[in-house]
Design a protein around this motif. Structure first.
Motif, PDB file in Angstrom:
ATOM      1  N   ILE A 186       0.841  -1.202   0.000  1.00  0.00           N
ATOM      2  CA  ILE A 186       0.000   0.000   0.000  1.00  0.00           C
ATOM      3  C   ILE A 186       0.874   1.249   0.000  1.00  0.00           C
ATOM      4  O   ILE A 186       0.646   2.202  -0.762  1.00  0.00           O
ATOM      5  CB  ILE A 186      -0.937   0.003   1.226  1.00  0.00           C
ATOM      6  CG1 ILE A 186      -1.906  -1.184   1.174  1.00  0.00           C
ATOM      7  CG2 ILE A 186      -1.720   1.311   1.309  1.00  0.00           C
ATOM      8  CD1 ILE A 186      -2.641  -1.438   2.477  1.00  0.00           C
ATOM      9  N   ILE A 187       1.867   1.242   0.854  1.00  0.00           N
ATOM     10  CA  ILE A 187       2.777   2.388   0.963  1.00  0.00           C
ATOM     11  C   ILE A 187       3.536   2.607  -0.346  1.00  0.00           C
ATOM     12  O   ILE A 187       3.673   3.744  -0.810  1.00  0.00           O
ATOM     13  CB  ILE A 187       3.737   2.172   2.156  1.00  0.00           C
ATOM     14  CG1 ILE A 187       2.954   2.321   3.478  1.00  0.00           C
ATOM     15  CG2 ILE A 187       4.907   3.147   2.117  1.00  0.00           C
ATOM     16  CD1 ILE A 187       3.688   1.821   4.695  1.00  0.00           C
TER      17      ILE A 187
ATOM     18  N   CYS B  85      -0.193   3.518   6.704  1.00  0.00           N
ATOM     19  CA  CYS B  85      -0.292   3.441   5.243  1.00  0.00           C
ATOM     20  C   CYS B  85      -0.286   4.822   4.584  1.00  0.00           C
ATOM     21  O   CYS B  85       0.061   4.940   3.402  1.00  0.00           O
ATOM     22  CB  CYS B  85      -1.551   2.670   4.841  1.00  0.00           C
ATOM     23  SG  CYS B  85      -1.505   0.922   5.309  1.00  0.00           S
ATOM     24  N   TYR B  86      -0.698   5.860   5.327  1.00  0.00           N
ATOM     25  CA  TYR B  86      -0.589   7.212   4.768  1.00  0.00           C
ATOM     26  C   TYR B  86       0.443   8.062   5.499  1.00  0.00           C
ATOM     27  O   TYR B  86       0.971   9.027   4.950  1.00  0.00           O
ATOM     28  CB  TYR B  86      -1.945   7.924   4.736  1.00  0.00           C
ATOM     29  CG  TYR B  86      -2.653   8.064   6.070  1.00  0.00           C
ATOM     30  CD1 TYR B  86      -2.309   9.081   6.953  1.00  0.00           C
ATOM     31  CD2 TYR B  86      -3.691   7.211   6.430  1.00  0.00           C
ATOM     32  CE1 TYR B  86      -2.966   9.222   8.172  1.00  0.00           C
ATOM     33  CE2 TYR B  86      -4.352   7.349   7.643  1.00  0.00           C
ATOM     34  CZ  TYR B  86      -3.980   8.352   8.509  1.00  0.00           C
ATOM     35  OH  TYR B  86      -4.616   8.496   9.716  1.00  0.00           O
TER      36      TYR B  86
ATOM     37  N   PRO C 205      -1.781  11.606  -5.266  1.00  0.00           N
ATOM     38  CA  PRO C 205      -2.362  10.306  -4.929  1.00  0.00           C
ATOM     39  C   PRO C 205      -3.355  10.409  -3.775  1.00  0.00           C
ATOM     40  O   PRO C 205      -3.199  11.232  -2.872  1.00  0.00           O
ATOM     41  CB  PRO C 205      -1.150   9.455  -4.532  1.00  0.00           C
ATOM     42  CG  PRO C 205      -0.092  10.438  -4.150  1.00  0.00           C
ATOM     43  CD  PRO C 205      -0.329  11.644  -5.006  1.00  0.00           C
ATOM     44  N   ARG C 206      -4.365   9.553  -3.837  1.00  0.00           N
ATOM     45  CA  ARG C 206      -5.391   9.533  -2.790  1.00  0.00           C
ATOM     46  C   ARG C 206      -5.523   8.122  -2.241  1.00  0.00           C
ATOM     47  O   ARG C 206      -5.398   7.155  -2.983  1.00  0.00           O
ATOM     48  CB  ARG C 206      -6.743  10.000  -3.350  1.00  0.00           C
ATOM     49  CG  ARG C 206      -6.778  11.484  -3.755  1.00  0.00           C
ATOM     50  CD  ARG C 206      -8.063  11.817  -4.500  1.00  0.00           C
ATOM     51  NE  ARG C 206      -8.185  11.031  -5.719  1.00  0.00           N
ATOM     52  CZ  ARG C 206      -9.295  10.439  -6.139  1.00  0.00           C
ATOM     53  NH1 ARG C 206     -10.404  10.533  -5.423  1.00  0.00           N
ATOM     54  NH2 ARG C 206      -9.313   9.762  -7.255  1.00  0.00           N
ATOM     55  N   ILE C 207      -5.785   8.041  -0.965  1.00  0.00           N
ATOM     56  CA  ILE C 207      -6.020   6.749  -0.320  1.00  0.00           C
ATOM     57  C   ILE C 207      -7.277   6.859   0.530  1.00  0.00           C
ATOM     58  O   ILE C 207      -7.426   7.789   1.324  1.00  0.00           O
ATOM     59  CB  ILE C 207      -4.803   6.299   0.526  1.00  0.00           C
ATOM     60  CG1 ILE C 207      -5.113   4.974   1.252  1.00  0.00           C
ATOM     61  CG2 ILE C 207      -4.369   7.369   1.521  1.00  0.00           C
ATOM     62  CD1 ILE C 207      -3.902   4.357   1.954  1.00  0.00           C
TER      63      ILE C 207
ATOM     64  N   ALA D 276      -7.986   3.085  -8.809  1.00  0.00           N
ATOM     65  CA  ALA D 276      -7.144   2.812  -7.648  1.00  0.00           C
ATOM     66  C   ALA D 276      -6.841   1.321  -7.534  1.00  0.00           C
ATOM     67  O   ALA D 276      -7.576   0.470  -8.041  1.00  0.00           O
ATOM     68  CB  ALA D 276      -7.826   3.298  -6.377  1.00  0.00           C
ATOM     69  N   LYS D 277      -5.758   1.016  -6.815  1.00  0.00           N
ATOM     70  CA  LYS D 277      -5.464  -0.371  -6.474  1.00  0.00           C
ATOM     71  C   LYS D 277      -6.173  -0.675  -5.160  1.00  0.00           C
ATOM     72  O   LYS D 277      -6.167   0.146  -4.241  1.00  0.00           O
ATOM     73  CB  LYS D 277      -3.958  -0.578  -6.326  1.00  0.00           C
ATOM     74  CG  LYS D 277      -3.550  -2.043  -6.271  1.00  0.00           C
ATOM     75  CD  LYS D 277      -2.045  -2.204  -6.440  1.00  0.00           C
ATOM     76  CE  LYS D 277      -1.673  -3.685  -6.452  1.00  0.00           C
ATOM     77  NZ  LYS D 277      -0.209  -3.874  -6.617  1.00  0.00           N
ATOM     78  N   HIS D 278      -6.800  -1.837  -5.084  1.00  0.00           N
ATOM     79  CA  HIS D 278      -7.612  -2.172  -3.912  1.00  0.00           C
ATOM     80  C   HIS D 278      -6.896  -3.195  -3.034  1.00  0.00           C
ATOM     81  O   HIS D 278      -6.345  -4.182  -3.530  1.00  0.00           O
ATOM     82  CB  HIS D 278      -8.974  -2.709  -4.361  1.00  0.00           C
ATOM     83  CG  HIS D 278      -9.807  -1.684  -5.051  1.00  0.00           C
ATOM     84  ND1 HIS D 278     -10.986  -1.201  -4.536  1.00  0.00           N
ATOM     85  CD2 HIS D 278      -9.622  -1.034  -6.228  1.00  0.00           C
ATOM     86  CE1 HIS D 278     -11.489  -0.299  -5.362  1.00  0.00           C
ATOM     87  NE2 HIS D 278     -10.686  -0.179  -6.396  1.00  0.00           N
ATOM     88  N   PHE D 279      -6.937  -2.947  -1.743  1.00  0.00           N
ATOM     89  CA  PHE D 279      -6.308  -3.840  -0.774  1.00  0.00           C
ATOM     90  C   PHE D 279      -7.355  -4.205   0.278  1.00  0.00           C
ATOM     91  O   PHE D 279      -7.845  -3.335   0.999  1.00  0.00           O
ATOM     92  CB  PHE D 279      -5.117  -3.152  -0.098  1.00  0.00           C
ATOM     93  CG  PHE D 279      -4.039  -2.714  -1.049  1.00  0.00           C
ATOM     94  CD1 PHE D 279      -2.959  -3.540  -1.335  1.00  0.00           C
ATOM     95  CD2 PHE D 279      -4.101  -1.464  -1.675  1.00  0.00           C
ATOM     96  CE1 PHE D 279      -1.960  -3.139  -2.223  1.00  0.00           C
ATOM     97  CE2 PHE D 279      -3.107  -1.051  -2.546  1.00  0.00           C
ATOM     98  CZ  PHE D 279      -2.039  -1.901  -2.830  1.00  0.00           C
ATOM     99  N   VAL D 280      -7.712  -5.473   0.338  1.00  0.00           N
ATOM    100  CA  VAL D 280      -8.725  -5.929   1.283  1.00  0.00           C
ATOM    101  C   VAL D 280      -8.079  -6.952   2.211  1.00  0.00           C
ATOM    102  O   VAL D 280      -7.801  -8.087   1.807  1.00  0.00           O
ATOM    103  CB  VAL D 280      -9.945  -6.543   0.574  1.00  0.00           C
ATOM    104  CG1 VAL D 280     -10.991  -6.977   1.591  1.00  0.00           C
ATOM    105  CG2 VAL D 280     -10.538  -5.541  -0.415  1.00  0.00           C
TER     106      VAL D 280
END
Length: 621
Positions: free
Chosen positions: A37-38, A60-61, A180-182, A205-209
């Protein structure tokens, strides 16, 4: 609320995420998908992150904001918690600030100057402020490293925490297309996930679940009898000195429960939207800063709470949805140490929730959605299988039985309830078809058990064919049958008085084409098997593996931490978390170099507290 110290000096950014992680936060490795994510954000890409509470979303942010040029702008929904968020970052050497209505003009002006000068790593703002044109023009004067939209589920219009100002955040993509946005949330069904993606324009966006499993939380649900007494027994038996949150549905219930717990010798405080703002702020501050405080609250409390040592979350009323329940219970055990999610519910909860849905504003589709939420919550309460399996399935994730919830520890007895179900359903049918009457559960049980009450006599219900055919079950057992038939969707409650009616599915049962399995209803609500009662604060804090001497050192470290936190006017966890103090007690460091390798001690904290920690260790030796 104490003022922020101005931070005007710019400093070099970190070369890598790993360097920032170790130097600032004192950790040597990332967890789960944090690293990916980072990297996505540092490389300029967008991300949607679904990760459970305590899973490490903030890093992560925070870390990309320490690596990328400019300031990370964090959208945080509760201004009451921004001070603590900034204090926690300042304590580890991050140049952080916030802008909100609690500040005076001089403080806001200083923060704005620091931002424009590039002297801030992170700036927290509320969605209401970010939606104003003047704020956007101000942000355009500086360099933005990224936008972090925390509690992103607030953008869902059908969610339990909807915030209208979140809808305006979609404009960020148009105004700053290269930033970039998260978007991050600790709870989201597939539908909410899609809504977040669409409304915030994060389709690319790339998705992380991550897994929503919180293995350190023990889920327990008990039948409601005398909820306040049951709650008191639970707390005094298992969590007598622990911090916890108790959720109730109404303001009146919140205040009555807090008063009851206070009268029983517990340090309990109320929190709801009807209290004076100063009282709310004071109670929240005590909960965050003192040990062993219990907050009794409506769902107005809890979002954004970072207190890591909440050992239990209790519900004395049925939550409206599984998402809400998961979000609220997730506030327990953020530090990964054993914690409990305890809920008591009964038939009256179902009747009350159905009535609230019937009376709610909105169209039929909205009420159907609310009903679906309630149905899912009832299914969780009445399952004979693992609670965790049921909970994770709701979020589209699979799991094996956990061995750490009440249904795993004490498997409920199931029995064939087809005949009792047919008796109840037949009584409802006969009342409606033969007499055009509908009644609530209490009266139906009286008919089935053959009780001669004034209402029974008045309506001649002792002449019904189903009169007294259910005398083999007690009142308590019949109410369990009603509750479980509601959960299985065979009957529904209607109207102000909660009268019962059949669903289409009931026809299969009456015709003998569908059997009904029910949980056994004990005559007295039973306590689920519980872990052995812990003794001493060291065991309470998850330090059970320490030797007696190490346990004494841990106690000394906790006492020092409390004094240090009081002196600074910050929550104790901002100084150090329990897990770090346990590690110090186990290692008994003799030098600053020994401390440098302990998880949670970064460069700033080593500089601020290293000598003091070594002094406590030396004094206890």
């Amino acid at each position: 609320m104490h003022s922020q110290a101005p931070r005007q000096q710019a400093s070099a950014k970190f070369a890598t995420a790993a360097e920032a992680l170790h130097t600032v936060f004192g950790y040597d490795s990332f967890r789960g998908e944090q690293a990916q994510i980072i990297d996505q954000l540092i490389g300029g890409g967008d991300a949607v992150v679904l990760m459970p509470t305590g899973g490490g979303k903030s890093l992560c942010y925070q870390i990309p904001s320490l690596v990328r040029e400019g300031t990370g702008i964090v959208v945080s929904p509760l201004i009451a918690l921004m001070q603590d968020q900034v204090d926690a970052l300042t304590a580890v050497g991050v140049r952080a600030a916030f802008l909100n209505s609690s500040q005076d003009a001089a403080t806001r002006n200083q923060v704005e100057r620091d931002y424009v000068a590039g002297a801030l790593d992170l700036l927290y703002v509320a969605p209401e402020r970010l939606s104003s044109e003047s704020t956007k023009q101000f942000l355009a004067r500086g360099t933005i490293a990224l936008f972090a939209i925390d509690e992103a589920h607030c953008v869902s219009q059908w969610g339990h925490d909807f915030r209208p100002d979140y809808l305006a955040l979609s404009e960020l993509a148009d105004r700053w297309p290269d930033v970039p946005r998260i978007a991050l949330t600790a709870t989201a069904t597939d539908a909410t996930h899609k809504e977040i993606t669409s409304r915030l324009q994060l389709e690319k966006a790339k998705h992380f679940v991550a897994s929503f499993d919180r293995p350190n939380i023990q889920y327990r649900i008990v039948n409601k009898a005398e909820p306040r007494k049951q709650l008191l027994s639970f707390i005094k038996t298992e969590h007598p000195d622990d911090a916890g949150i108790v959720y109730a549905l109404s303001r009146k219930s919140v205040e009555a429960t807090a008063e009851f717990l206070q009268a029983s010798g517990l340090n309990a405080l109320p929190y709801h939207a009807g209290l004076d703002a100063n009282v709310r702020a004071r109670n929240q501050a005590r909960f965050l800063r003192e040990d062993g405080v219990i907050i009794v609250a409506t769902i107005a409390f809890g979002m954004g709470i970072d207190k890591p040592d909440v050992r239990f979350v209790a519900h004395i009323d049925l939550p409206k949805s599984v998402e809400g329940y998961y979000q609220e219970t997730g506030r327990a055990g953020r530090d990964g140490l054993p914690s409990a999610a305890w809920l008591t519910y009964g038939l009256q909860d179902v009747v009350q929730q159905r009535r609230m849905i019937d009376e709610s504003p909105g169209d039929l589709a909205h009420r159907r959605k609310l009903s679906a939420h309630l149905d899912a919550m009832l299914a969780l309460c009445e399952t004979v299988d693992c609670r965790r399996v049921n909970l994770l399935r709701y979020f589209g994730q699979s799991s094996a039985p956990c061995g750490n919830c009440d249904t795993c520890l004490t498997p409920p007895e199931a029995w064939d309830g087809t005949v009792p179900a047919q008796k109840l359903l037949s009584t409802i049918v006969r009342l409606h078809r033969e007499r055009n009457q509908r009644f609530g559960a209490g009266h139906l049980v009286d008919i089935l058990r053959g009780k001669t009450t004034p209402r029974v006599t008045q309506h001649g219900h002792d002449q019904l064919a189903t009169w007294s055919i259910g005398a083999d079950l007690s009142d308590h057992q019949w109410r369990g049958v009603v509750r479980q038939l509601l959960a299985q969707g065979l009957i529904v409650t209607q109207g102000e008085y909660g009268t019962l009616a059949l669903t289409d599915a009931a026809a299969e049962v009456l015709a003998g084409r569908r059997s009904v399995d029910l949980r056994h209803e004990p005559e007295r609500p039973e306590r689920a098997e519980r872990p052995a009662r812990r003794t001493g604060a060291a065991k309470k804090a998850g330090a059970a593996d320490l030797s007696p001497a190490q346990g004494e050192l841990f106690e000394a470290l906790r006492a020092w931490r409390s004094a240090e936190a009081r002196e600074q006017g910050v929550p104790a966890y901002i100084v150090f978390g329990d897990a770090t103090l346990v590690a110090v007690a186990a290692a008994k460091p003799a030098s600053l170099a020994d401390l440098d390798g302990i998880s949670g001690i970064g460069a700033k904290k080593l500089d601020s507290y290293g000598e003091k920690l070594l002094a406590v260790v030396a004094d206890a030796s």
